[in-house]
Design a protein around this motif. Sequence first.
Motif, short mmCIF file in Angstrom:
data_model
loop_
_atom_site.label_atom_id
_atom_site.label_comp_id
_atom_site.label_asym_id
_atom_site.label_seq_id
_atom_site.Cartn_x
_atom_site.Cartn_y
_atom_site.Cartn_z
N LEU A 1 96.08 37.44 -5.04
CA LEU A 1 96.06 37.88 -4.03
C LEU A 1 94.07 37.26 -3.62
O LEU A 1 94.51 36.43 -2.13
N ARG A 2 93.13 37.67 -4.05
CA ARG A 2 92.35 37.22 -4.45
C ARG A 2 91.75 35.55 -3.90
O ARG A 2 91.53 34.93 -3.02
N ALA A 3 92.47 35.06 -4.91
CA ALA A 3 92.71 33.80 -5.24
C ALA A 3 93.15 32.23 -4.02
O ALA A 3 92.73 31.90 -3.56
N MET A 4 94.39 32.95 -3.45
CA MET A 4 94.83 33.10 -2.31
C MET A 4 94.28 32.65 -1.30
O MET A 4 93.85 31.35 -0.50
N GLY B 1 87.31 25.19 5.63
CA GLY B 1 86.62 26.60 6.97
C GLY B 1 87.29 26.20 8.09
O GLY B 1 86.64 27.36 8.97
N HIS B 2 88.37 26.43 8.05
CA HIS B 2 89.12 26.38 9.19
C HIS B 2 88.97 28.60 9.63
O HIS B 2 89.42 28.39 10.71
N VAL B 3 89.20 28.81 8.29
CA VAL B 3 89.06 30.59 8.83
C VAL B 3 87.93 31.19 9.80
O VAL B 3 87.21 31.75 8.94
N GLU C 1 89.12 40.44 2.73
CA GLU C 1 88.93 39.37 1.66
C GLU C 1 88.53 38.21 3.14
O GLU C 1 87.93 36.87 2.69
N LEU C 2 88.93 37.99 3.68
CA LEU C 2 89.53 36.96 4.88
C LEU C 2 87.37 37.11 5.15
O LEU C 2 86.84 36.14 5.68
N ARG C 3 86.73 38.48 5.68
CA ARG C 3 85.40 38.39 6.23
C ARG C 3 83.90 37.99 4.70
O ARG C 3 83.08 37.60 5.42
N ALA C 4 84.79 38.10 3.62
CA ALA C 4 84.15 37.37 2.58
C ALA C 4 83.42 36.48 2.77
O ALA C 4 84.17 35.28 2.41
N LYS C 5 82.17 36.04 2.08
CA LYS C 5 81.71 34.86 1.50
C LYS C 5 82.55 34.00 0.50
O LYS C 5 83.59 34.90 -0.16
N LEU C 6 83.07 32.83 0.50
CA LEU C 6 83.50 32.46 -0.06
C LEU C 6 82.89 31.91 -1.55
O LEU C 6 82.10 31.05 -1.31
N ASP C 7 83.39 32.66 -2.57
CA ASP C 7 83.06 32.36 -3.46
C ASP C 7 83.58 32.40 -4.37
O ASP C 7 84.79 33.05 -5.39
N VAL C 8 83.47 30.84 -4.98
CA VAL C 8 84.84 30.61 -6.03
C VAL C 8 84.41 30.71 -7.72
O VAL C 8 85.12 31.41 -8.76
#
Length: 243
Positions: A127-130, A138-140, A168-175
Amino acid sequence: MFDAKRLLDQFMGGQGGGTANQGGQGGPADFLKGAGGGALAGGLVAILMGSKTGRKIGGEALKMGGMAAVGALAYKAYRDWQSGKAPVQTSAQMPQQQNFPMLPPPSGTPFNPSTESGQQSLARNLLRAMIAAAKADGHVDADEQARIFAEMDKLPLSSEDKAFVMDELRAKLDVDAVAAAAATPEEAAEIYTASLLSIDVDNAAERGYLAMLAARLNLDDALVAHLQQTVASAAGKAAQPVG
């Protein structure tokens, strides 16, 4: 109590069965879009992706449930890679949708943990990966998040489900965090597969994210090609190399 497996079914718009459809309603099948079912773009991923078309995979796969569908795709690609097969390319003009049997991954393997705790942990990582993949271009932004939350209110989600997605949506994108969840090469393949399923590779940001994710997951280039082609074939598309 938060049920990551059930939420993953709803993310993918699959039928899933079990707890996902208890009571005869409220399961993923209730908001599938498109005739014949099995449209990944009919689940929560569609809401995350906004106007994007999303991946569409056959109903036969999604009848297995969300986690089993991801596992089946990753397992096939992984097995083909291990056997030394070359990825079978499909034509963009005549894509072959799901031209292979969808077999559930063996129980007790990293593709399909035998314990409930193992299954819940894997589902949460997928789920987190998706969600991360859906944010890759960056569209969200804040406005898009508000739209997503409004749409989620129309779906049969628990407060725990909504809280997980919102966090998860609000979290910073962290690959790096996405990749760090993979404890085995098989789990790495599944995380990459889930990411492919929730993204349409149509810009440099998305291609860059997937390339970076593959590198962080330490995936062999040939395995990446197999994963891309397996997902593309299940979606009835020609694979696009993304690094």
